[in-house]
Scaffold this active site. Structure first.
Site, PDB file in Angstrom:
ATOM      1  N   SER A 111      36.722  39.731  37.162  1.00 26.39           N
ATOM      2  CA  SER A 111      36.775  41.132  36.754  1.00 26.39           C
ATOM      3  C   SER A 111      35.456  41.492  36.071  1.00 26.39           C
ATOM      4  O   SER A 111      35.063  40.848  35.095  1.00 26.39           O
ATOM      5  CB  SER A 111      37.957  41.313  35.790  1.00 26.39           C
ATOM      6  OG  SER A 111      38.002  42.625  35.280  1.00 26.39           O
ATOM      7  N   LYS A 164      36.306  42.254  41.265  1.00 21.49           N
ATOM      8  CA  LYS A 164      37.004  43.471  40.801  1.00 21.49           C
ATOM      9  C   LYS A 164      36.068  44.227  39.880  1.00 21.49           C
ATOM     10  O   LYS A 164      35.572  43.672  38.898  1.00 21.49           O
ATOM     11  CB  LYS A 164      38.290  43.069  40.082  1.00 21.49           C
ATOM     12  CG  LYS A 164      38.874  44.073  39.110  1.00 21.49           C
ATOM     13  CD  LYS A 164      40.270  43.637  38.651  1.00 21.49           C
ATOM     14  CE  LYS A 164      40.526  43.991  37.188  1.00 21.49           C
ATOM     15  NZ  LYS A 164      41.860  43.548  36.723  1.00 21.49           N
ATOM     16  N   LEU A 165      35.823  45.497  40.209  1.00 24.42           N
ATOM     17  CA  LEU A 165      34.976  46.325  39.350  1.00 24.42           C
ATOM     18  C   LEU A 165      35.854  47.197  38.474  1.00 24.42           C
ATOM     19  O   LEU A 165      36.779  47.854  38.958  1.00 24.42           O
ATOM     20  CB  LEU A 165      34.077  47.248  40.186  1.00 24.42           C
ATOM     21  CG  LEU A 165      33.119  46.621  41.202  1.00 24.42           C
ATOM     22  CD1 LEU A 165      32.218  47.719  41.792  1.00 24.42           C
ATOM     23  CD2 LEU A 165      32.277  45.518  40.572  1.00 24.42           C
ATOM     24  N   LYS A 166      35.549  47.226  37.186  1.00 25.36           N
ATOM     25  CA  LYS A 166      36.191  48.194  36.308  1.00 25.36           C
ATOM     26  C   LYS A 166      35.554  49.548  36.599  1.00 25.36           C
ATOM     27  O   LYS A 166      34.313  49.636  36.700  1.00 25.36           O
ATOM     28  CB  LYS A 166      35.967  47.801  34.843  1.00 25.36           C
ATOM     29  CG  LYS A 166      36.713  46.535  34.435  1.00 25.36           C
ATOM     30  CD  LYS A 166      38.211  46.800  34.356  1.00 25.36           C
ATOM     31  CE  LYS A 166      38.932  45.667  33.647  1.00 25.36           C
ATOM     32  NZ  LYS A 166      40.372  45.943  33.510  1.00 25.36           N
ATOM     33  N   ASP A 220      39.638  48.521  39.161  1.00 24.21           N
ATOM     34  CA  ASP A 220      40.672  48.677  38.128  1.00 24.21           C
ATOM     35  C   ASP A 220      40.250  49.818  37.207  1.00 24.21           C
ATOM     36  O   ASP A 220      39.202  49.753  36.559  1.00 24.21           O
ATOM     37  CB  ASP A 220      40.811  47.371  37.330  1.00 24.21           C
ATOM     38  CG  ASP A 220      41.950  47.417  36.310  1.00 24.21           C
ATOM     39  OD1 ASP A 220      42.651  48.450  36.218  1.00 24.21           O
ATOM     40  OD2 ASP A 220      42.150  46.403  35.604  1.00 24.21           O
ATOM     41  N   ASN A 264      42.321  51.132  34.700  1.00 27.31           N
ATOM     42  CA  ASN A 264      43.007  51.121  33.402  1.00 27.31           C
ATOM     43  C   ASN A 264      43.410  52.527  32.954  1.00 27.31           C
ATOM     44  O   ASN A 264      43.111  52.960  31.838  1.00 27.31           O
ATOM     45  CB  ASN A 264      42.158  50.441  32.325  1.00 27.31           C
ATOM     46  CG  ASN A 264      42.067  48.937  32.518  1.00 27.31           C
ATOM     47  OD1 ASN A 264      41.009  48.414  32.860  1.00 27.31           O
ATOM     48  ND2 ASN A 264      43.166  48.230  32.330  1.00 27.31           N
ATOM     49  N   GLU A 272      43.643  49.476  41.194  1.00 29.89           N
ATOM     50  CA  GLU A 272      44.578  49.054  40.149  1.00 29.89           C
ATOM     51  C   GLU A 272      44.724  50.138  39.084  1.00 29.89           C
ATOM     52  O   GLU A 272      43.726  50.637  38.559  1.00 29.89           O
ATOM     53  CB  GLU A 272      44.041  47.751  39.533  1.00 29.89           C
ATOM     54  CG  GLU A 272      44.919  47.116  38.470  1.00 29.89           C
ATOM     55  CD  GLU A 272      44.320  45.798  37.943  1.00 29.89           C
ATOM     56  OE1 GLU A 272      43.380  45.265  38.580  1.00 29.89           O
ATOM     57  OE2 GLU A 272      44.780  45.314  36.894  1.00 29.89           O
ATOM     58  N   ASP A 276      49.425  47.680  37.158  1.00 30.79           N
ATOM     59  CA  ASP A 276      49.276  46.661  36.111  1.00 30.79           C
ATOM     60  C   ASP A 276      50.092  47.161  34.908  1.00 30.79           C
ATOM     61  O   ASP A 276      51.267  46.794  34.749  1.00 30.79           O
ATOM     62  CB  ASP A 276      47.773  46.489  35.798  1.00 30.79           C
ATOM     63  CG  ASP A 276      47.469  45.600  34.598  1.00 30.79           C
ATOM     64  OD1 ASP A 276      48.406  45.158  33.916  1.00 30.79           O
ATOM     65  OD2 ASP A 276      46.271  45.338  34.312  1.00 30.79           O
ATOM     66  N   LYS A 295      51.143  39.867  34.721  1.00 28.24           N
ATOM     67  CA  LYS A 295      50.579  39.235  33.529  1.00 28.24           C
ATOM     68  C   LYS A 295      51.749  38.826  32.650  1.00 28.24           C
ATOM     69  O   LYS A 295      52.510  39.702  32.211  1.00 28.24           O
ATOM     70  CB  LYS A 295      49.723  40.222  32.727  1.00 28.24           C
ATOM     71  CG  LYS A 295      48.425  40.629  33.381  1.00 28.24           C
ATOM     72  CD  LYS A 295      47.699  41.640  32.506  1.00 28.24           C
ATOM     73  CE  LYS A 295      46.420  42.093  33.166  1.00 28.24           C
ATOM     74  NZ  LYS A 295      45.817  43.252  32.462  1.00 28.24           N
ATOM     75  N   GLY A 310      44.708  38.856  34.132  1.00 26.72           N
ATOM     76  CA  GLY A 310      44.184  38.098  33.001  1.00 26.72           C
ATOM     77  C   GLY A 310      43.912  39.026  31.835  1.00 26.72           C
ATOM     78  O   GLY A 310      43.876  40.259  32.001  1.00 26.72           O
TER      79      GLY A 310
HETATM   80  O1  OSB Z   1      43.397  45.557  33.048  1.00 24.00           O
HETATM   81  O2  OSB Z   1      43.282  43.691  33.994  1.00 24.00           O
HETATM   82  C1  OSB Z   1      43.056  44.389  33.009  1.00 24.00           C
HETATM   83  C2  OSB Z   1      41.048  42.415  30.436  1.00 24.00           C
HETATM   84  C3  OSB Z   1      41.628  42.865  29.278  1.00 24.00           C
HETATM   85  C4  OSB Z   1      42.618  43.802  29.333  1.00 24.00           C
HETATM   86  C5  OSB Z   1      43.034  44.315  30.556  1.00 24.00           C
HETATM   87  C6  OSB Z   1      42.465  43.853  31.743  1.00 24.00           C
HETATM   88  C7  OSB Z   1      41.428  42.920  31.661  1.00 24.00           C
HETATM   89  C8  OSB Z   1      40.703  42.442  32.825  1.00 24.00           C
HETATM   90  C9  OSB Z   1      40.023  41.096  32.736  1.00 24.00           C
HETATM   91  O3  OSB Z   1      40.529  43.080  33.832  1.00 24.00           O
HETATM   92  C10 OSB Z   1      40.848  40.034  33.319  1.00 24.00           C
HETATM   93  C11 OSB Z   1      40.345  38.670  32.972  1.00 24.00           C
HETATM   94  O4  OSB Z   1      39.332  38.257  33.545  1.00 24.00           O
HETATM   95  O5  OSB Z   1      40.964  37.992  32.125  1.00 24.00           O
HETATM   96 MG    MG Z   2      44.266  45.869  34.970  1.00 20.16          MG
END
Ligand code: OSB
Ligand code: MG
Length: 374
Positions: A142, A168-170, A195, A197, A220, A245, A269, A297
């Site tokens: 990520s 995976k790109l935020k 992702d 969020n 995501e 998620d 998760k 994660g």
């Molecule tokens: O949304 O998946 C998520 C990290 C912290 C909180 C939320 C997320 C994430 C990640 C990183 O995307 C995942 C990882 O490499 O542990």
């Molecule tokens: Mg996520």
């Protein structure tokens, strides 16, 4: 038979700041729950909360508080029965904790510490207990939101060279199409996903449809966690599969989201759903409904990572997870590091989660230690 709990607070610097649409962090504040039996055997669970309520309503100081004030005292009758029967059965722990609402990350940490202890007493690995179907898992990575496209290309290039099987790109409004265009032009074939969020709104459907040209595995959590209908609505405009998620908090919310057409892939998760027993049930539901799952994660240390990898070895986990190697996050992990091998990590085989903290690292990284004897 009595069980003592130790709540370990640690701080570990991240190798690079991790920025998402909900905020940035450069130090991971970690909480490890240790459950110690009369023979001095310890079980471990990691609480995956962030320091602030940006990803979900839970946050680290609140999680420690709810463990101390409510979750651990709620277990007292069970632990008393344990005088005859030893460490309580995993199902009984889950049932006892379920009388408290919410707080899945805190519950998961407590439940996992007791599960790890129970498994160690039986010389059984978490993978065997959960039903792992393989001894290695495919790993993705990520990528946080960097300062520039140039920095993004450097970072992604490093991960590709290290062998990660999926990127995976935020993303967030203002950091999406240009980043995708740059990565896709350099790596036309690499499995790629994004992702958000929860950073977009229903009115962004047409904008999200522009992601389709980049041949992504999934988008995501584009919308807020409580907006299931919104996810269903954008699915009719966007061809790329939507993966939830934050919205998936239980077996029931997973089933609702699937039946409602809000998601066709699920990120599991354990912390978000209240533990590994719930995580396995969601996995089983998804297998039954032909919904692919992958293991998310939360920047875990080796303690949480070991357990996640055992989960990711279940048969329904058919997409690479956010189960990256220790060095993607930390220069030094609290356990022996997890090292990537051909884009995969090995599923631990020792009793319980199969790893323990390195004592000197635990001390070196510690900011507070609280003993709770019930
Ligand atoms: O949304 O998946 C998520 C990290 C912290 C909180 C939320 C997320 C994430 C990640 C990183 O995307 C995942 C990882 O490499 O542990
Ligand atoms: Mg996520």
């Amino acid at each position: 038979m009595s069980i003592a709990f130790v709540i370990h607070s640690l701080e570990i610097p991240l190798v690079r700041p991790f920025r998402t649409s909900f905020g940035s962090q450069s130090i991971r504040d970690v909480v490890l729950v240790e459950a110690v039996n009369d023979s001095g055997v310890s079980g471990w669970g990691e609480c995956v909360t962030m320091a602030w309520p940006g990803y979900s309503a839970e946050y680290t100081r609140g999680a420690i508080n709810v463990m101390r004030e409510f979750l651990l005292p709620t277990l007292l009758p069970l632990l008393d029965q344990g005088e005859r029967g030893g460490t309580p059965e995993p199902d009984s722990v889950r049932a006892a904790l379920s009388v408290m609402q919410g707080n899945p990350m805190a519950k998961s940490a407590v439940e996992t510490a007791l599960l790890d202890l129970w498994l160690r007493e039986r010389n059984l690995s978490l993978g065997e207990f959960l039903g792992a179907a393989r001894d290695r898992v495919d790993c993705g990575v990520s990528v946080g939101i960097p300062d520039s496209i140039e920095d993004l290309m450097t970072e992604v290039g490093q991960y590709v060279d290290q062998g990660y099987l999926r990127i995976k790109l935020k993303v967030e409004p203002g950091w999406d199409l240009d980043a995708l265009r740059a990565v896709r032009s350099q790596w036309p074939e690499i499995p790629l996903q994004v992702d958000a969020n929860q950073a977009y709104r229903r009115s962004d459907a047409e904008h999200l449809a522009k992601f389709d040209e980049f041949n992504l595995l999934l988008i995501e959590q584009p919308l807020p966690e409580d907006d299931l209908l919104g996810h269903t609505l954008i699915s009719s405009v966007v061809s790329t599969p939507i993966c939830l998620d934050e919205s998936i908090l239980s077996v029931e919310s997973a089933e609702s989201a699937i039946e409602f057409g809000a998601t066709t892939i699920i990120n599991i998760k354990p912390g978000r759903v209240g533990g590994f027993l719930a995580a396995r049930e969601i996995h089983n539901l998804c297998v039954e409904k032909s919904i692919p799952v992958w293991c998310g994660g939360m920047l875990e240390t080796g303690i949480g990572r070991a357990a996640n990898i055992a989960l990711a070895a279940l048969p329904g986990f058919t997409l690479p997870g956010d189960t990256s190697a220790s060095n993607r996050y930390y220069k030094e992990d609290v356990t022996e590091p997890f090292v990537l091998d051909n884009g995969q990590l090995r599923v631990p085989t020792g009793p319980g989660i199969g790893v323990v903290p390195i004592a000197s690292n635990l001390v070196g990284m510690s900011t507070a230690t609280e003993l709770i004897e019930l």
